[in-house]
Design a protein around this motif. Structure first.
Motif, mmCIF file in Angstrom:
data_model
loop_
_atom_site.group_PDB
_atom_site.id
_atom_site.type_symbol
_atom_site.label_atom_id
_atom_site.label_comp_id
_atom_site.label_asym_id
_atom_site.label_seq_id
_atom_site.Cartn_x
_atom_site.Cartn_y
_atom_site.Cartn_z
ATOM 1 N N ALA A 47 0.842 -1.249 0.045
ATOM 2 C CA ALA A 47 0.013 -0.107 0.097
ATOM 3 C C ALA A 47 1.114 1.280 0.021
ATOM 4 N N ILE A 48 0.235 2.315 -0.541
ATOM 5 C CA ILE A 48 1.097 3.471 -0.476
ATOM 6 C C ILE A 48 0.201 4.772 0.010
ATOM 7 N N THR A 49 0.890 5.494 0.629
ATOM 8 C CA THR A 49 0.263 7.166 1.065
ATOM 9 C C THR A 49 1.270 7.926 0.710
ATOM 10 N N THR A 50 0.658 9.271 0.305
ATOM 11 C CA THR A 50 1.410 10.318 0.261
ATOM 12 C C THR A 50 0.634 11.595 0.469
ATOM 13 N N GLN A 51 1.411 12.791 0.861
ATOM 14 C CA GLN A 51 0.854 14.152 1.018
ATOM 15 C C GLN A 51 1.512 15.009 -0.090
ATOM 16 N N ILE A 72 -4.278 4.365 -3.510
ATOM 17 C CA ILE A 72 -3.308 5.412 -3.087
ATOM 18 C C ILE A 72 -4.077 6.222 -1.925
ATOM 19 N N ALA A 73 -3.501 6.276 -0.530
ATOM 20 C CA ALA A 73 -4.282 7.135 0.196
ATOM 21 C C ALA A 73 -3.458 8.318 0.739
ATOM 22 N N ILE A 74 -4.195 9.558 0.179
ATOM 23 C CA ILE A 74 -3.472 10.993 0.168
ATOM 24 C C ILE A 74 -3.981 11.438 1.392
ATOM 25 N N ARG A 75 -2.859 12.065 2.302
ATOM 26 C CA ARG A 75 -3.014 12.676 3.459
ATOM 27 C C ARG A 75 -3.309 14.038 3.550
ATOM 28 N N GLN A 76 -4.418 14.386 2.644
ATOM 29 C CA GLN A 76 -4.707 16.027 2.439
ATOM 30 C C GLN A 76 -6.153 15.681 2.220
ATOM 31 N N VAL A 77 -6.884 16.823 2.292
ATOM 32 C CA VAL A 77 -7.781 16.900 1.964
ATOM 33 C C VAL A 77 -8.231 17.306 0.226
ATOM 34 N N GLY A 78 -7.693 18.122 -0.024
ATOM 35 C CA GLY A 78 -7.810 18.655 -1.696
ATOM 36 C C GLY A 78 -7.248 17.397 -2.514
ATOM 37 N N TYR A 79 -7.959 16.739 -3.598
ATOM 38 C CA TYR A 79 -7.461 15.607 -4.187
ATOM 39 C C TYR A 79 -7.490 16.052 -5.578
ATOM 40 N N ASP A 80 -6.998 17.381 -5.975
ATOM 41 C CA ASP A 80 -6.853 17.798 -7.201
ATOM 42 C C ASP A 80 -5.635 17.475 -7.759
ATOM 43 N N VAL A 81 -4.565 16.823 -7.009
ATOM 44 C CA VAL A 81 -3.413 16.087 -7.459
ATOM 45 C C VAL A 81 -3.587 14.946 -7.956
ATOM 46 N N ARG A 93 -7.782 2.191 -6.134
ATOM 47 C CA ARG A 93 -8.815 2.898 -5.221
ATOM 48 C C ARG A 93 -8.112 4.165 -4.577
ATOM 49 N N LEU A 94 -8.725 5.133 -4.191
ATOM 50 C CA LEU A 94 -8.262 6.318 -3.747
ATOM 51 C C LEU A 94 -9.038 6.751 -2.515
ATOM 52 N N SER A 95 -8.116 7.380 -1.677
ATOM 53 C CA SER A 95 -8.744 7.830 -0.625
ATOM 54 C C SER A 95 -8.206 9.211 -0.131
ATOM 55 N N ASN A 96 -9.015 10.087 0.622
ATOM 56 C CA ASN A 96 -8.353 11.426 1.081
ATOM 57 C C ASN A 96 -8.743 11.465 2.639
ATOM 58 N N VAL A 97 -8.229 12.323 3.248
ATOM 59 C CA VAL A 97 -8.538 12.554 4.685
ATOM 60 C C VAL A 97 -9.287 13.713 4.765
ATOM 61 N N ALA A 98 -10.566 13.656 4.483
ATOM 62 C CA ALA A 98 -11.446 14.657 4.314
ATOM 63 C C ALA A 98 -11.557 15.580 5.374
ATOM 64 N N ALA A 99 -11.695 15.115 6.614
ATOM 65 C CA ALA A 99 -11.992 16.035 7.502
ATOM 66 C C ALA A 99 -10.922 15.803 8.754
ATOM 67 N N TYR A 100 -9.533 15.928 8.462
ATOM 68 C CA TYR A 100 -8.484 15.731 9.559
ATOM 69 C C TYR A 100 -8.868 16.792 10.379
ATOM 70 N N SER A 101 -8.940 17.906 10.066
ATOM 71 C CA SER A 101 -9.096 19.081 11.130
ATOM 72 C C SER A 101 -9.677 20.467 10.385
#
Ligand code: NAD
Length: 329
Positions: A47-51, A72-81, A93-101
């Motif tokens: 598995a991979i994750t990036t920000q 790919i799990a991105i460690r950020q809200v905006g997923y325009d990248v 499959r893709l995920s973001n962290v929509a509500a980290y704070s």
């Protein structure tokens, strides 16, 4: 499970260590973003994750699929990248962290709004030249007298609207999605109406085809003289040529930006001021323009949540499970 964590910063390490201790999974951290040059590092991982703020382009997904990487799990809200069609074409499959704070960004937006209305940059600069007079900065306005247009009343916009309302400001909300639960602190209206009434305009939309350069010449033509503009969302929402014109003509009383369209050329890097992009160099000379290096999210709560949520999502998705953070087709 073996997880590769791209673009890791030192602040994230304590949370990575706690998570690996707790879960027993292995996490390897590297400090480069995911791109065509670094994608090979993912070989042999589950598995991979990036920000990151730089785009993850088409060839990267093809290569990841060859390595049998399924998410790919991105460690950020905006997923325009991310390039969603490319990822989905390779069954990634893709995920973001929509509500980290959401509060982290809302609190910083508010901080910079206060800095603008109290003319803090002007006073600081004057004091650096020995001028300690009141006239050096000018009279402030008080927050409860202001009408703030929040463009995009999602997680961050809602958190900001609640804070502004608690401080006595009038909050106008512009969003295609109406949320009845926001009624106690937001008056929903149209964009044109909000622009015609707002003392402050604050952007909190994602970057998409509708919002890209939403603040163009036509938009600036509709705002009131003396408006303050805040952009803590994405640089490409505001046309920087129009922004500069509006500061120069004093159509805008001030602006605070945490993002710019060309931020990848200089943000989160050590920079010789002379090497900054020409427009940024000119803008930071204005007493009433505040620039911050994309740090609105940067709190301890946010970093902890980003790391834990992304790693949990990575494991869930590799195991074929369901997470509310998945970016759906
Ligand atoms: P969200 O999805 O919860 O809310 C976005 C809202 O914008 C939604 O309610 C959506 O309906 C609305 N919207 C979409 N198009 C619109 C339009 N044309 N006009 C008005 N409203 C529109 O997202 P969020 O968590 O609140 O984050 C918002 C954005 O903030 C992110 O996409 C990201 O770009 C940015 N962000 C910046 C930082 C930072 O550190 N500066 C950190 C996190 C997020």
């Amino acid at each position: 499970m073996k997880i590769l964590m791209y673009n890791t910063v030192s602040d994230e390490m304590p949370y990575v260590e706690k998570w690996t201790e707790k879960t027993g999974h292995e996490v390897v951290t590297i400090d480069q973003p995911l791109n065509e040059t670094t994608v090979d590092r993912a070989k042999g991982f589950d598995a991979i994750t990036t920000q990151q703020t730089t785009a993850i382009n088409a060839p990267v997904y093809a290569q990841l699929a060859q390595f049998n990487i399924k998410q790919i799990a991105i460690r950020q809200v905006g997923y325009d990248v991310l390039d969603l069609p490319e990822a989905f074409a390779h069954n990634i499959r893709l995920s973001n962290v929509a509500a980290y704070s959401p509060r982290a960004i809302a609190e910083y937006t508010l901080t910079q709004l206060f800095n603008l209305i109290r003319h803090n940059k002007k006073f600081d600069r004057a004091m650096n030249t020995g001028d300690y007079t009141w006239a050096a900065g000018g009279q402030a306005r008080e927050i409860h007298d202001l009408t703030v247009a929040v463009i995009g009343v999602g997680r961050i916009g809602t958190a900001l609207a609640e804070m502004l309302h608690a401080l006595g400001a009038t909050v106008l909300g512009v969003d295609p999605i109406y949320r009845a639960q926001n009624e106690p602190f937001v008056t929903y209206t149209t964009l044109d109406d909000a622009l015609s009434r707002a003392d402050v305009i604050s952007f909190h939309t994602p970057l998409n085809d509708e919002t890209r350069y939403m603040a163009d010449e036509n938009f600036f033509a509709k705002i009131q003289p003396g408006t303050i503009m805040l952009n803590f969302a994405r640089g490409e929402i505001v046309d920087m040529v129009e922004l500069e014109k509006a500061l120069e003509s004093k159509l805008l009383a001030g602006a605070a930006f945490d993002v710019t369209p060309n931020e990848n050329d200089f943000m989160n890097q050590k920079q010789d001021i002379t090497a900054l992009p020409a427009d940024v160099k000119r803008l930071i000379e204005y007493d009433n323009f505040l620039l911050s290096p994309h740090i609105a999210f940067y709190t301890n709560t946010a970093i902890k949540n980003m790391v834990e949520m992304a790693l949990n999502d990575a494991v869930t998705m590799v195991n074929g499970g369901v997470t509310e953070n998945e970016i759906l087709r």
